[in-house]
Every structure is written in C-alpha cells, then in structure tokens.
Design a protein around this motif. Structure first.
Motif, PDB file in Angstrom:
ATOM      1  N   GLU A  28       0.803  -1.217   0.000  1.00 33.09           N
ATOM      2  CA  GLU A  28       0.000   0.000   0.000  1.00 33.09           C
ATOM      3  C   GLU A  28       0.840   1.273   0.000  1.00 33.09           C
ATOM      4  OE1 GLU A  28      -2.984   0.111   2.967  1.00 33.09           O
ATOM      5  OE2 GLU A  28      -4.106  -1.577   2.139  1.00 33.09           O
ATOM      6  N   ARG A  29       1.817   1.364   0.881  1.00 32.98           N
ATOM      7  CA  ARG A  29       2.624   2.591   0.997  1.00 32.98           C
ATOM      8  C   ARG A  29       4.108   2.210   1.035  1.00 32.98           C
ATOM      9  NH1 ARG A  29      -2.066   3.389   3.710  1.00 32.98           N
ATOM     10  NH2 ARG A  29      -3.198   5.321   3.271  1.00 32.98           N
ATOM     11  N   PRO A  30       4.657   1.845  -0.097  1.00 34.77           N
ATOM     12  CA  PRO A  30       6.051   1.384  -0.106  1.00 34.77           C
ATOM     13  C   PRO A  30       7.042   2.542  -0.219  1.00 34.77           C
ATOM     14  CG  PRO A  30       5.148   1.236  -2.306  1.00 34.77           C
ATOM     15  CD  PRO A  30       4.023   1.737  -1.423  1.00 34.77           C
ATOM     16  N   LEU A  31       8.253   2.258   0.173  1.00 34.13           N
ATOM     17  CA  LEU A  31       9.396   3.102  -0.166  1.00 34.13           C
ATOM     18  C   LEU A  31      10.268   2.282  -1.102  1.00 34.13           C
ATOM     19  CD1 LEU A  31      11.416   5.436  -0.003  1.00 34.13           C
ATOM     20  CD2 LEU A  31      12.311   4.407   2.108  1.00 34.13           C
ATOM     21  N   LEU A  32      10.473   2.775  -2.305  1.00 42.16           N
ATOM     22  CA  LEU A  32      11.338   2.099  -3.267  1.00 42.16           C
ATOM     23  C   LEU A  32      12.675   2.812  -3.296  1.00 42.16           C
ATOM     24  CD1 LEU A  32      11.952   0.120  -5.571  1.00 42.16           C
ATOM     25  CD2 LEU A  32      10.833   1.721  -7.145  1.00 42.16           C
ATOM     26  N   VAL A  33      13.744   2.085  -2.975  1.00 44.30           N
ATOM     27  CA  VAL A  33      15.104   2.630  -2.990  1.00 44.30           C
ATOM     28  C   VAL A  33      15.840   2.020  -4.179  1.00 44.30           C
ATOM     29  CG1 VAL A  33      17.278   2.846  -1.745  1.00 44.30           C
ATOM     30  CG2 VAL A  33      15.112   2.893  -0.484  1.00 44.30           C
ATOM     31  N   LEU A  34      16.206   2.862  -5.144  1.00 42.46           N
ATOM     32  CA  LEU A  34      16.931   2.407  -6.333  1.00 42.46           C
ATOM     33  C   LEU A  34      18.394   2.789  -6.181  1.00 42.46           C
ATOM     34  CD1 LEU A  34      14.352   3.569  -9.050  1.00 42.46           C
ATOM     35  CD2 LEU A  34      14.679   1.241  -8.182  1.00 42.46           C
ATOM     36  N   LEU A  35      19.240   1.792  -5.948  1.00 42.26           N
ATOM     37  CA  LEU A  35      20.666   2.032  -5.795  1.00 42.26           C
ATOM     38  C   LEU A  35      21.346   1.823  -7.143  1.00 42.26           C
ATOM     39  CD1 LEU A  35      21.406   0.282  -2.371  1.00 42.26           C
ATOM     40  CD2 LEU A  35      20.966   2.705  -2.830  1.00 42.26           C
ATOM     41  N   THR A  36      22.005   2.847  -7.621  1.00 44.65           N
ATOM     42  CA  THR A  36      22.623   2.818  -8.939  1.00 44.65           C
ATOM     43  C   THR A  36      24.051   3.338  -8.844  1.00 44.65           C
ATOM     44  OG1 THR A  36      22.313   3.569 -11.214  1.00 44.65           O
ATOM     45  CG2 THR A  36      21.637   5.088  -9.471  1.00 44.65           C
ATOM     46  N   ASP A  37      24.663   3.707  -9.979  1.00 44.10           N
ATOM     47  CA  ASP A  37      26.058   4.164  -9.954  1.00 44.10           C
ATOM     48  C   ASP A  37      26.160   5.667 -10.186  1.00 44.10           C
ATOM     49  OD1 ASP A  37      25.247   4.056 -12.558  1.00 44.10           O
ATOM     50  OD2 ASP A  37      27.007   3.014 -13.325  1.00 44.10           O
ATOM     51  N   VAL A  38      25.057   6.405  -9.970  1.00 43.84           N
ATOM     52  CA  VAL A  38      25.081   7.869  -9.986  1.00 43.84           C
ATOM     53  C   VAL A  38      24.419   8.357  -8.705  1.00 43.84           C
ATOM     54  CG1 VAL A  38      25.125   8.113 -12.491  1.00 43.84           C
ATOM     55  CG2 VAL A  38      22.939   7.966 -11.306  1.00 43.84           C
ATOM     56  N   ASP A  39      24.667   9.618  -8.338  1.00 43.22           N
ATOM     57  CA  ASP A  39      24.214  10.135  -7.049  1.00 43.22           C
ATOM     58  C   ASP A  39      22.713  10.395  -6.988  1.00 43.22           C
ATOM     59  OD1 ASP A  39      26.826  10.018  -6.298  1.00 43.22           O
ATOM     60  OD2 ASP A  39      27.182  12.177  -6.295  1.00 43.22           O
ATOM     61  N   ILE A  76      13.456   6.794  -3.644  1.00 44.18           N
ATOM     62  CA  ILE A  76      14.759   7.432  -3.484  1.00 44.18           C
ATOM     63  C   ILE A  76      15.723   6.802  -4.489  1.00 44.18           C
ATOM     64  CG2 ILE A  76      16.740   7.838  -1.962  1.00 44.18           C
ATOM     65  CD1 ILE A  76      14.839   7.753   0.408  1.00 44.18           C
ATOM     66  N   ILE A  77      16.349   7.627  -5.304  1.00 44.03           N
ATOM     67  CA  ILE A  77      17.402   7.177  -6.215  1.00 44.03           C
ATOM     68  C   ILE A  77      18.730   7.675  -5.654  1.00 44.03           C
ATOM     69  CG2 ILE A  77      18.336   7.259  -8.561  1.00 44.03           C
ATOM     70  CD1 ILE A  77      15.535   7.809  -9.584  1.00 44.03           C
ATOM     71  N   ALA A  78      19.670   6.767  -5.424  1.00 45.19           N
ATOM     72  CA  ALA A  78      20.929   7.159  -4.793  1.00 45.19           C
ATOM     73  C   ALA A  78      22.072   6.282  -5.300  1.00 45.19           C
ATOM     74  CB  ALA A  78      20.824   7.053  -3.270  1.00 45.19           C
ATOM     75  N   ASN A  79      23.287   6.688  -4.969  1.00 44.65           N
ATOM     76  CA  ASN A  79      24.493   6.015  -5.455  1.00 44.65           C
ATOM     77  C   ASN A  79      24.866   4.855  -4.546  1.00 44.65           C
ATOM     78  OD1 ASN A  79      27.042   5.294  -6.436  1.00 44.65           O
ATOM     79  ND2 ASN A  79      27.498   7.396  -7.045  1.00 44.65           N
ATOM     80  N   GLY A  80      24.720   3.643  -5.068  1.00 48.88           N
ATOM     81  CA  GLY A  80      25.058   2.455  -4.295  1.00 48.88           C
ATOM     82  C   GLY A  80      26.529   2.123  -4.292  1.00 48.88           C
ATOM     83  N   ASP A  81      27.335   2.901  -5.019  1.00 48.45           N
ATOM     84  CA  ASP A  81      28.776   2.657  -5.011  1.00 48.45           C
ATOM     85  C   ASP A  81      29.420   3.102  -3.694  1.00 48.45           C
ATOM     86  OD1 ASP A  81      28.924   1.463  -7.475  1.00 48.45           O
ATOM     87  OD2 ASP A  81      29.390   3.304  -8.564  1.00 48.45           O
ATOM     88  N   TYR A  82      28.733   3.976  -2.960  1.00 51.62           N
ATOM     89  CA  TYR A  82      29.250   4.401  -1.655  1.00 51.62           C
ATOM     90  C   TYR A  82      28.814   3.396  -0.591  1.00 51.62           C
ATOM     91  CZ  TYR A  82      29.510   8.798  -4.277  1.00 51.62           C
ATOM     92  OH  TYR A  82      29.749   9.762  -5.223  1.00 51.62           O
ATOM     93  N   GLU A  83      29.741   3.015   0.249  1.00 49.60           N
ATOM     94  CA  GLU A  83      29.465   1.944   1.206  1.00 49.60           C
ATOM     95  C   GLU A  83      28.343   2.270   2.180  1.00 49.60           C
ATOM     96  OE1 GLU A  83      32.958   0.743   3.232  1.00 49.60           O
ATOM     97  OE2 GLU A  83      33.931  -0.104   1.450  1.00 49.60           O
TER      98      GLU A  83
END
Length: 378
Positions: free
Chosen positions: A172-183, A242-249
C-alpha cells in the motif's frame, strides 16, 4: 543529521523495497563485488533489527554468469543470455545466502516474470508469499526469471527497475530505494561542471525526462530513464522513491537512518490495491480510442466509459481483458477491464445506450468499462 522529511517517509512506509543494479554489485570485469554485497547484507540486517520490513530486488545474475564464464560483454542472442543467467543466478543467491547467514538472517529466492504479476491470481499469490516471508523474519530476494522470460512473448520486464516498481506496488505505501552508480537525478548531464543534484521532486512533471542522460554499460539493461519511469509509477500509486548512489558503502545505511541522500520523489496520491494492479501490473491486450467528451467524463468526473465515447478499437481482446485507453492523438490516458470483446466494441462504438439491446441482444452492459474497473493516469 537525519532529515525530518526522510524520517517521515521511513515511518509511513509499510515495506521498503531495495533494488540494486548490476553495476553496483559487480566489478568492471563482470565478477561479483563480494565486499559490496557484504556491506549491503549488513545494512539490510540492521534494518531488519529495527523491525523494518525489507525486500531486496537484485540484478546481477547475468553479470555473475559473465564473470564465471570469462565473457567480456553481455550476450545478445536470447538462448545464450538465458544460459548465462542460469549459471549466474545460482552463484548470486549462494553469495547472498552465505553472507546473510553470518548475520543470522535467512533469505528466500523469488524469480518472477512479467506474466506472474499480470495475472490477478498469481499477483495476489506473490503478494501473500512475500508478506508471509516478511512476517517470518526472512528476507525475500527477488530477481527476474531470465532463464524462462522471452521478449518476443512480452514476458520480460525489460530491466529490474520496472520489476522493483511492480514489486513495490504490491504494497500500500512502499518506499522504493533504487541504488545505482550515480548520485541521483541531476538538472543536466552529471559530467557538466555546473550540474547540480536535484534532492527533492515534490510533483511529477514530464520535463523531468528532459534531464535524463543515460549511463549504460555492457553489463546492465537500465539507465536513469527507466528509474524515472519506475519513480513515476510508484509515486502515482501511493509510494515514495529514493534514487541514490550504491557505489558508496554507507548509502543504504544513511537512507535507512533517515538522512538526506540522493533524490527523493514524493507520493502524489493513494490507490487501492486493485487500482494499482489494473493500472500498472497488467499487460494490455488491445486499445480503445476515445473522444474528448469521454476522456473528460472518465478523467475529470470519475464516470464510466460508455459506448458513445468510443471512436475505434483494435487488438485481440475479449470480455474481461485489460485494454489501453487513448485519446485521438494516441496518448494513453488509462487502462481498464472491458465488458465487451473487440468485435462487439466495434459494433457499438459511438452508439447510444438505448441502442445496445438492438445491436447486442439480451446480455447488455450499459458501460464498456465501469469506473471501478478503470485506472486513469495523470
């Protein structure tokens, strides 16, 4: 410092779906980046300790297979691609399972095709299975079933961004976190010296697609464009992204602790589960073109679609099929479950309700598509 907005998003999200891209999980040579996977598993474990319900959507099966076989680029021939995915999938889930056990976490592998979520029964079965795993304290790990997905049969998701969005839309109310190689999303090409990260998108706008500069590699199928499409889908049906950079630990740990990271897309509205399925999970089997009056009635007044508003129809659909609703410029305005098959729609298109019994016979539906069986897009 935690952000009040980010903390609120975490607090109001019933499930957090974390999608990790191929480029984050693998090295340049295609081999799995196991230290990165260790960090990811640790962060997921910490989130589960805080009683957060977490689902992982992972890429990497083809990349893992490429590494094991010593391939320098992604295969293009379908059977070869599926074979590489089959080889890599075992390695991928084995790696996750071994690392998660060190944290006392059990995982379950779920492989899906687009058809699994297009069918209403299997859609609900998938949702119930994932919810049961979450209630048991088990981490669901989801990937596309590349070994049986066939593009020519329209059963592939195209990339795991769309898969992650469809999985998130199970809730119903998800948070989708997309970890990619850009910030995150930048206001222009990220390589431009004046490029700035856009930290917050409060309302979706078509001009966002103009900011897209896809960064593609031979090991992945997605790009920023696919992530924006996933964000549009989720925010249109009640979730945040949230789209964020997954290359950072520490990226995921920062997100899960409520810190301001990447680009946040805020929810635009709330949709009931059936509407989410109708609008986003089901593949259409045909098209109906509507006149301006019908579009105004269904989009602005919440009315059902009547025969008089249908200009034309095409496809191979029957009663009970899902069809795409389009305007005279071929712009899709929604999807719905039709009460009539193609041949009957063609017979009654443009006709008044009072004429239906004479045309169709006794088994007459006043509406071509009832408003409860329709999802209209912005």
């Amino acid at each position: 410092m935690p952000s009040p907005l980010h903390e609120k998003i975490l607090k109001t999200s019933d499930v957090i779906v974390v999608k990790v891209g191929t480029n984050v999980l693998s090295r340049a040579n295609g081999l799995l980046n196991e230290p990165r996977i260790v960090q990811l598993c640790r962060d997921l474990h910490l989130a589960m300790q805080k009683k957060r319900r977490v689902v992982l959507v992972t890429s990497g099966a083809v990349g893992a297979g490429m590494g094991l076989l010593g391939l320098g680029k992604r295969p293009t021939e379908l059977a070869h691609l599926q074979a590489v995915a089959a080889i890599g999938q075992g390695k991928l889930i084995e790696t996750y399972a071994q690392i998660l056990r060190l944290y006392g976490v059990n995982c379950a592998q779920i492989l899906l095709t687009a058809n699994d979520l297009s069918n209403r029964e299997s859609y609900l079965n998938t949702r119930n299975t994932i919810l049961t795993l979450l209630n048991l304290g088990i981490l669901p790990i989801i990937n596309e079933n590349d070994t049986v997905s066939v593009e020519r049969l329209h059963s592939t998701f195209g990339n795991n961004d769309q898969l992650a969005a469809l999985v998130a839309n199970l809730f119903e109310r998800p948070l989708l976190v997309l970890l990619t190689d850009v910030d995150g999303l930048f206001d222009r090409d990220p390589q431009h010296p004046e490029a700035k990260l856009v930290p917050l998108i409060e309302k979706w706008s078509p001009c966002l697609m103009n900011m897209v500069v896809d960064k593609r590699s031979g090991r992945s199928k997605g790009g920023m464009e696919s992530k924006l499409k996933a964000a549009k889908m989720i925010t249109a049906s009640g979730g945040n992204v949230i789209i964020a950079n997954g290359d950072y630990e520490d990226t995921l740990s920062q997100i899960l602790s409520g810190q301001e990271v990447g680009t946040v897309f805020l929810s635009q509205c709330y949709l009931a589960a059936r509407k989410r399925w109708l609008g986003f999970a089901v593949r259409t089997e045909g098209t109906m073109v509507l006149d301006d009056g019908a579009i105004s009635a269904i989009a602005q007044k919440g009315k059902s679609l009547l025969p008089v508003g249908v200009l034309s129809a095409k496809g191979n659909f029957e009663r009970g099929s899902i069809v795409s609703l389009r305007d005279s410029q071929n712009v899709e305005v929604g999807q719905g479950l039709t009460n009539y098959g193609l041949q009957d729609v063609l017979r009654i298109a443009g006709k008044k309700t009072s004429e239906l019994r004479e045309i169709i016979g006794q088994n007459v539906y006043t509406e071509v598509i009832h408003r409860d069986n329709m999802q209209i897009f912005e």
